[in-house]
Design a protein around this motif. Structure first.
Motif, PDB file in Angstrom:
ATOM      1  N   HIS A  40      -9.700  -3.885  -5.117  1.00  0.00           N
ATOM      2  CA  HIS A  40      -8.775  -4.851  -4.496  1.00  0.00           C
ATOM      3  C   HIS A  40      -8.429  -5.968  -5.489  1.00  0.00           C
ATOM      4  CE1 HIS A  40      -8.081  -3.796  -0.335  1.00  0.00           C
ATOM      5  NE2 HIS A  40      -9.358  -3.528  -0.139  1.00  0.00           N
ATOM      6  N   ARG A  95     -11.270  -2.452   5.400  1.00  0.00           N
ATOM      7  CA  ARG A  95     -11.260  -2.906   4.004  1.00  0.00           C
ATOM      8  C   ARG A  95     -10.890  -1.760   3.070  1.00  0.00           C
ATOM      9  NH1 ARG A  95     -10.458  -7.080   0.633  1.00  0.00           N
ATOM     10  NH2 ARG A  95     -11.984  -7.281  -1.021  1.00  0.00           N
ATOM     11  N   LEU A  99      -6.737  -0.557   0.926  1.00  0.00           N
ATOM     12  CA  LEU A  99      -6.418  -0.133  -0.441  1.00  0.00           C
ATOM     13  C   LEU A  99      -5.157   0.732  -0.451  1.00  0.00           C
ATOM     14  CD1 LEU A  99      -9.968   0.811  -1.781  1.00  0.00           C
ATOM     15  CD2 LEU A  99      -8.547  -1.102  -2.582  1.00  0.00           C
ATOM     16  N   GLU A 102      -2.177  -1.420  -0.066  1.00  0.00           N
ATOM     17  CA  GLU A 102      -2.025  -2.233  -1.278  1.00  0.00           C
ATOM     18  C   GLU A 102      -1.423  -1.403  -2.417  1.00  0.00           C
ATOM     19  OE1 GLU A 102      -4.548  -5.787  -3.482  1.00  0.00           O
ATOM     20  OE2 GLU A 102      -5.546  -4.424  -2.092  1.00  0.00           O
TER      21      GLU A 102
END
Length: 272
Positions: A40, A95, A99, A102
């Motif tokens: 991240h 979480r 990814l 993102e």
């Protein structure tokens, strides 16, 4: 404060082309909290780095990413996994899944150079990339269903059918079976298969072709291609293309490309 081991490395291979490497080779680059956090962090830095044009994502050693590292998660006497509460598990899943979004939102195209195992979360990283090249040793699996979980996880059930078609995606996700690089190539999961020792060179070749185009045009192409996967109609898709194309046509780089073509030379793009 104890510094965690660095397990995600970034370096510039050539001007504008960055290599992002997962570095837990003894565990086939399986995901830990530390690896996810560092990935991240690096993606955030890349998103803000205008000098970076293309990202090559790979794993060090014999594996791309073998998914979540299950070491230490053996079931107890009641058959349930120990440790985290449902709330903690939900946070962990979100979480990891973020990814995927993102990678999708990253301004730069991402080329996944897939060596060895890409399973579970590793498969998610691969299918969330914009281009996939496989080494001959590459293996792919959505194995969640084989460990008592749903096969639908980390965005794979949305992405995989769009890449290889619903019929093939259903079969792979319901069985959890492993496929090799040749089958991945045949069903369209990867662009091509190359010898393992040529994988990064092949990815560099694609990256060089991309960086030969205007930065703004490349960013728009990635953005529109992803948005088109969610657009509800042909008309809406064409309207989106028209708006972005009109914007691109007014850039200095568009004029430079046309001038360079007429003059028989390579364009000199300035991202303006």
């Amino acid at each position: 404060m104890i510094r965690m081991t660095q397990v995600v490395h970034r370096r510039e291979l050539e001007p504008g082309i960055h290599l992002l490497e997962l570095d837990r080779p003894d565990r086939l680059n399986a995901m830990t909290e530390n690896l996810v956090d560092q990935l991240h962090e690096q993606l955030g830095l890349l998103a803000a780095d205008d000098s970076c044009r293309v990202v090559i994502l790979t794993g060090r050693g014999r594996g791309f990413c073998a998914g979540l590292d299950l070491k230490g998660y053996a079931p107890g006497q009641d058959g349930r996994l120990p440790g985290s509460s449902p709330q903690d598990r939900m946070r962990l899943i979100k979480r990891i899944a973020s990814l995927v979004t993102e990678l999708r939102a990253l301004p730069q195209p991402v080329i996944a150079a897939i060596n060895g195992a890409a399973a579970g979360g590793g498969l998610a990283l691969a299918v969330a990339s914009d281009v996939r090249l496989a080494g001959a040793s590459a293996r792919f699996a959505d194995g969640f269903v084989r460990i008592g979980l749903s096969g639908c996880e980390i965005g794979v059930s949305w992405l995989l059918p769009r890449l290889i078609g619903a019929s093939r995606a259903f079969e792979l996700m319901l069985t959890g079976r492993l496929i090799d690089a040749a089958e991945a190539d045949r069903i369209g999961l990867v662009s091509r298969v190359v010898p393992d020792d040529s994988l990064i060179d092949a990815a560099l070749g694609v990256a060089r072709e991309i960086t030969g185009n205007s930065p703004f045009g490349v960013r728009l192409t990635k953005q529109v291609m992803w948005h088109q996967l969610e657009t509800g109609s042909l008309g809406a898709g064409i309207a989106m293309e028209a708006g972005t194309q009109a914007t691109a046509s007014l850039t200095a780089d568009a004029g430079e490309a046309m001038t360079a073509f007429l003059e028989g030379r390579q364009p000199r793009f300035t991202d303006s």
